[in-house]
Enzyme design. Structure first.
Site, PDB file in Angstrom:
ATOM      1  N   LYS A  45       1.300   4.310  -3.155  1.00  0.00           N
ATOM      2  CA  LYS A  45       1.045   5.687  -2.436  1.00  0.00           C
ATOM      3  C   LYS A  45       2.856   6.553  -2.943  1.00  0.00           C
ATOM      4  O   LYS A  45       2.514   7.622  -3.802  1.00  0.00           O
ATOM      5  CB  LYS A  45       1.213   6.165  -1.732  1.00  0.00           C
ATOM      6  CG  LYS A  45      -0.814   5.724  -0.580  1.00  0.00           C
ATOM      7  CD  LYS A  45      -0.675   6.089   0.645  1.00  0.00           C
ATOM      8  CE  LYS A  45      -1.892   4.937   1.218  1.00  0.00           C
ATOM      9  NZ  LYS A  45      -2.085   5.304   3.125  1.00  0.00           N
TER      10      LYS A  45
ATOM     11  N   ASP B 248       0.734  -1.240   0.138  1.00  0.00           N
ATOM     12  CA  ASP B 248      -0.263  -0.270   0.056  1.00  0.00           C
ATOM     13  C   ASP B 248       1.172   1.528   0.013  1.00  0.00           C
ATOM     14  O   ASP B 248       0.291   2.449  -0.706  1.00  0.00           O
ATOM     15  CB  ASP B 248      -0.743   0.592   0.898  1.00  0.00           C
ATOM     16  CG  ASP B 248      -2.261   0.957   1.400  1.00  0.00           C
ATOM     17  OD1 ASP B 248      -3.060   1.358  -0.039  1.00  0.00           O
ATOM     18  OD2 ASP B 248      -1.444   1.631   1.956  1.00  0.00           O
TER      19      ASP B 248
END
Ligand SMILES: NC(=O)c1ccc[n+]([C@@H]2O[C@H](COP(=O)([O-])OP(=O)(O)OC[C@H]3O[C@@H](n4cnc5c(N)ncnc54)[C@H](OP(=O)(O)O)[C@@H]3O)[C@@H](O)[C@H]2O)c1
Length: 356
Positions: free
Chosen positions: A220, A216
């Site tokens: 980003k 994750d």
């Protein structure tokens, strides 16, 4: 007065609060900005509720009157009702919906998204989507893709577009990993105790390995890198996962939970082997000079902004020509349904204002 029509896809944690927030500020937007924000369509993965505008009782209306649908039904409804200034708001984590972005743009929708998928698919798709937006004169805003409600995407984009040479972005991009390492650095507690608390408090994904894997954070980082014109693929990012091989792969979630004590000595050793006055932080780092994107566990001085981080806060340090010695720092809650919904709403209002 300008009327703006929203099709809201996803009524989970973020979507539900977003609809409530729209109801709460509706009158003020009308009075102060001449914006009539309407929600004629709300959907989950299977059902859609079609109306002229939702009101505060939307949950009951949805239960009573929603019907099976597919994306073409939404498009047809907007067309038949001649709904202008159409915005598709994606508050799902769905790839299926992303697969329909190009169709939605083709049919006249702007897109606002909390969903990171579209920005982390291949560079080819990324470019194609932007070409489609340009051709159709449509906009795509996704501030909440990184740092939830924090103004990070916009800041990075503005710096780049104004010709500022961004040399490095570094920070803690994950609320759950922020909490885990901020607590682990302060408290004399076993690592798995802290991980369990984070899990029970709903700070991690249901399977905490989804957070610990670093994927994750990598997504980003990729989103920010692409804002700077850096062409990169997700699988080219160097990610140091925090899940040891023997606890990943075939290991079930239950087995992982039972054996999570095996993480304790690993992280205790890392904590002890660092120099005094430093603490562990799991960071994402984009280094434009060396052309590297990396996600890893590192030691930072306790006295630094990253070392001072508390709770579940995110922190982004942006270095550039102008922010050379002292970075531009953006810090605050980087997750949570209310701040994320507020960030999506802020994108909606920004876009709506440009449609006036
Ligand atoms: N929560 C946060 O703090 C946070 C922060 C930043 C970004 N985000 C992002 O925001 C998005 C939503 O998060 P969430 O926590 O609200 O998720 P959630 O509670 O799981 O809700 C997801 C919603 O999307 C619906 N959905 C799934 N597939 C769909 C499809 N193809 N078409 C229409 N609706 C569909 C689901 O419907 P069903 O119930 O029918 O499956 C559900 O209503 C995610 O992309 C997440 O990464 C969340």
């Amino acid at each position: 007065m300008t009327t703006v029509n929203l099709a809201i896809f996803g009524i989970g944690n973020v979507g539900s609060i977003l609809i409530d927030q729209v109801q709460d500020i509706k009158q003020r937007l009308l009075d102060e900005q001449g914006l009539d924000l309407r929600i004629p369509v709300i959907t989950n993965s299977a059902l859609a509720y079609f109306t002229d505008d939702t009101n505060k009782n939307w949950q009951t209306d949805f239960k009573k009157s929603s019907v099976n649908y597919d994306i073409l039904d939404v498009i047809k409804y907007f067309k038949s009702q001649q709904l202008k200034n159409a915005i598709a708001v994606d508050v799902t984590a769905s790839k299926t919906l992303v697969d329909n972005y190009e169709l939605l743009i083709e049919k006249g929708f702007h897109i606002i998204s909390a969903n990171k998928i579209a920005n982390t698919l291949s560079q080819d798709y990324y470019n194609r989507l932007r070409r489609a937006l340009k051709e159709k004169g449509k906009r795509y805003l996704y501030e909440t893709n990184v740092g939830a409600g924090l103004p990070i995407v916009e800041t990075v984009k503005n710096l780049y577009q104004s010709g500022e040479n961004v040399t490095k972005i570094r920070g803690v991009f994950s609320g759950s990993l922020s909490y885990i390492f901020n607590t682990f650095s302060e408290a004399e507690k076993p690592f798995n105790d802290i991980l369990n608390t984070a899990l029970l408090d709903g700070l991690t994904e249901p399977d905490p390995r989804d957070d610990l894997s670093g994927k994750d954070v990598a997504r980003k980082l990729l989103i920010l890198a692409r804002e700077l014109g850096i062409k990169h693929e997700l699988n080219e990012i160097k990610v140091a996962s925090l899940v040891p091989e023997e606890l990943g792969g075939e290991t079930t979630l239950e087995q992982f939970k039972e054996r999570s004590y095996e993480l304790n000595s690993i992280f205790e050793n890392k904590k002890k082997s660092q120099s005094p006055d430093t603490v562990l932080r799991y960071i994402g780092e984009l280094d434009d000079l060396n052309k590297t994107l990396e996600v890893r566990l590192t030691s930072v001085p306790k006295s630094s902004p990253l070392g001072q981080l508390k709770g579940t806060d995110n922190l982004f340090e942006i270095y550039s020509e102008s922010y050379d010695k002292q970075p531009l720092v953006i810090q605050g809650a980087g997750a949570g349904k209310s701040v994320t919904a507020r960030g999506v709403l802020s994108d909606i209002i920004k876009l709506a204002q440009s449609l006036k």
